[in-house]
Scaffold this motif. Structure first.
Motif, PDB file in Angstrom:
ATOM      1  N   LYS A  25      84.563  78.850  43.968  1.00 23.50           N
ATOM      2  CA  LYS A  25      84.154  80.375  45.008  1.00 23.50           C
ATOM      3  C   LYS A  25      83.065  81.267  43.566  1.00 23.50           C
ATOM      4  N   MET A  26      83.510  80.948  42.438  1.00 23.35           N
ATOM      5  CA  MET A  26      82.578  81.669  41.419  1.00 23.35           C
ATOM      6  C   MET A  26      81.478  80.618  41.128  1.00 23.35           C
ATOM      7  N   ASN A  27      81.796  79.735  41.230  1.00 18.82           N
ATOM      8  CA  ASN A  27      80.557  78.242  41.139  1.00 18.82           C
ATOM      9  C   ASN A  27      80.299  78.050  39.111  1.00 18.82           C
ATOM     10  N   LEU A  28      81.473  77.375  38.665  1.00 22.10           N
ATOM     11  CA  LEU A  28      82.222  77.467  37.719  1.00 22.10           C
ATOM     12  C   LEU A  28      82.482  75.901  37.786  1.00 22.10           C
ATOM     13  N   ILE A  29      82.771  74.847  36.515  1.00 22.25           N
ATOM     14  CA  ILE A  29      83.648  74.002  36.480  1.00 22.25           C
ATOM     15  C   ILE A  29      84.478  74.164  36.277  1.00 22.25           C
ATOM     16  N   TYR A  30      85.414  73.387  36.452  1.00 18.82           N
ATOM     17  CA  TYR A  30      86.848  73.410  36.549  1.00 18.82           C
ATOM     18  C   TYR A  30      87.369  72.283  35.136  1.00 18.82           C
ATOM     19  N   VAL A  31      87.945  72.453  34.677  1.00 16.71           N
ATOM     20  CA  VAL A  31      88.299  71.831  33.170  1.00 16.71           C
ATOM     21  C   VAL A  31      89.858  71.525  32.811  1.00 16.71           C
ATOM     22  N   ASP A  32      90.263  71.306  33.571  1.00 13.67           N
ATOM     23  CA  ASP A  32      91.592  70.400  33.062  1.00 13.67           C
ATOM     24  C   ASP A  32      91.672  70.144  32.013  1.00 13.67           C
ATOM     25  N   THR A  33      92.175  70.782  31.073  1.00  8.99           N
ATOM     26  CA  THR A  33      92.501  69.988  29.635  1.00  8.99           C
ATOM     27  C   THR A  33      94.514  69.283  30.119  1.00  8.99           C
ATOM     28  N   GLY A  34      95.274  69.358  30.944  1.00 13.28           N
ATOM     29  CA  GLY A  34      96.220  68.361  30.306  1.00 13.28           C
ATOM     30  C   GLY A  34      95.855  67.315  31.182  1.00 13.28           C
ATOM     31  N   ALA A  35      94.754  66.270  31.812  1.00 14.28           N
ATOM     32  CA  ALA A  35      94.063  65.626  32.108  1.00 14.28           C
ATOM     33  C   ALA A  35      93.834  64.976  31.046  1.00 14.28           C
ATOM     34  N   MET A  36      93.468  64.908  29.879  1.00 11.69           N
ATOM     35  CA  MET A  36      93.110  64.793  28.427  1.00 11.69           C
ATOM     36  C   MET A  36      93.738  64.758  27.629  1.00 11.69           C
ATOM     37  N   ASN A  72      80.556  64.439  41.807  1.00  8.75           N
ATOM     38  CA  ASN A  72      81.135  64.885  43.201  1.00  8.75           C
ATOM     39  C   ASN A  72      81.996  65.731  43.581  1.00  8.75           C
ATOM     40  N   GLY A  73      81.864  66.578  41.842  1.00  7.58           N
ATOM     41  CA  GLY A  73      82.792  68.233  41.776  1.00  7.58           C
ATOM     42  C   GLY A  73      84.359  68.157  41.248  1.00  7.58           C
ATOM     43  N   GLU A  74      83.861  67.011  40.549  1.00 11.85           N
ATOM     44  CA  GLU A  74      86.161  66.377  40.420  1.00 11.85           C
ATOM     45  C   GLU A  74      85.635  65.892  39.160  1.00 11.85           C
ATOM     46  N   GLN A  75      86.073  66.728  37.803  1.00 14.74           N
ATOM     47  CA  GLN A  75      87.083  65.941  37.043  1.00 14.74           C
ATOM     48  C   GLN A  75      87.082  64.789  37.020  1.00 14.74           C
ATOM     49  N   LYS A 115      85.726  72.554  23.749  1.00 13.60           N
ATOM     50  CA  LYS A 115      85.435  72.972  23.304  1.00 13.60           C
ATOM     51  C   LYS A 115      83.515  72.588  23.914  1.00 13.60           C
ATOM     52  N   ARG A 116      83.033  71.659  23.211  1.00 14.35           N
ATOM     53  CA  ARG A 116      81.853  70.554  23.461  1.00 14.35           C
ATOM     54  C   ARG A 116      81.854  71.435  25.103  1.00 14.35           C
ATOM     55  N   LEU A 117      82.408  71.355  26.205  1.00 17.24           N
ATOM     56  CA  LEU A 117      82.244  71.259  27.528  1.00 17.24           C
ATOM     57  C   LEU A 117      82.053  72.796  27.568  1.00 17.24           C
ATOM     58  N   ALA A 118      82.289  73.660  27.422  1.00 17.59           N
ATOM     59  CA  ALA A 118      82.860  75.301  27.175  1.00 17.59           C
ATOM     60  C   ALA A 118      81.655  75.978  27.026  1.00 17.59           C
ATOM     61  N   GLU A 119      80.957  74.725  25.855  1.00 16.33           N
ATOM     62  CA  GLU A 119      79.602  75.442  25.605  1.00 16.33           C
ATOM     63  C   GLU A 119      78.428  74.879  26.018  1.00 16.33           C
TER      64      GLU A 119
END
Ligand code: DC
Length: 223
Positions: A25-36, A72-75, A115-119
């Motif tokens: 909805k806000m056109n942001l990238i979803y970063v799932d840190t638990g997956a890392m 395709n928009g998925e991490q 941190k790199r992803l968020a930058e």
């Protein structure tokens, strides 16, 4: 400067479902840190590392190269070049992630990646220490929670729908144990950041939670 929304909270509070919808909805990238942390746990399991052996975890985690791509928009999480998304959501991997993630060297590696992803992009990132450690200057911080019985029931319904045989009592016991481990560990424990807004999802449907968080974001932006 990129725009960042941090969502922290215990297992089963609905973080990933909600963060994913907010991202759309806000056109942001979803970063799932638990997956890392789960990808690192998968590596440790495959290497036969004992979850109680912190020294071995500390040594072995250096051999795991974890990278993230968006397809395709998925991490998509790559572990030493292999797409491991399909192997991350098991109880075994979740447990190993919970016991191995307190290891400081392991966290250092994964936090640097976050941190790199968020930058490099506007993100909504969910986890346990995003508002407190990874993105202390996040534009919006949310602490998402729900009672342990509600979280256990959600997990139970999810597993039963997949045809898995499980007991609600065991799941709740597991959730309470995991909360305890995540909240009492020395390194980056799960806690609400001072400037995070508490959202209790126990009696709220997903769409209401999403609307509430988007409203918080808009208000903070002065919209
Ligand atoms: O959110 P999850 O169930 O996928 O997370 C798995 C484990 O990873 C969780 O028990 C704690 C750890 N974790 C963490 O320490 N820090 C994060 N930012 C995300 C997850």
């Amino acid at each position: 400067m990129s725009y960042c929304v941090a969502i922290d909270g215990p297992a089963g509070a609905g973080k990933s479902t909600i963060a994913r919808q907010i991202a759309k909805k806000m056109n942001l990238i979803y970063v799932d840190t638990g997956a890392m942390y789960r990808a690192m746990a998968l590596f440790l399991i495959r290497e036969g590392v004992d979850g109680a052996d912190q020294e071995e975890i500390c040594k072995k985690c250096e051999e795991a190269d974890i990278t993230i791509k968006y397809e395709n928009g998925e991490q998509v999480v790559y572990l030493n070049g292999e797409n491991v998304n399909a192997f991350l959501r098991t109880e075994e991997v979740g447990k190993m992630a919970s016991v191995s993630s307190p290891q400081p060297r392991l966290r250092k590696k994964i936090v640097a990646l976050q941190k790199r992803l968020a930058e490099s992009a506007d993100v909504v990132m969910d986890g346990r220490d995003i508002g407190t450690c990874v993105l202390p200057d996040a534009d919006v911080k949310i602490y998402l929670t729900a009672s342990s019985s509600v979280r256990a029931k959600r997990r139970f319904d999810e597993l039963t729908a997949k045809g898995e045989n499980c007991s609600l009592e065991d799941i709740e016991k597991d959730i309470v144990e995991r909360d305890n481990r995540d909240m009492t560990r020395k390194e980056s424990p799960l806690m609400q950041a001072e400037d995070a807004i508490l959202v209790d999802t126990s009696d709220m449907p997903v769409n209401e939670v999403v609307q509430k968080i988007i409203a918080i974001c808009m208000e903070k932006r002065g919209i």
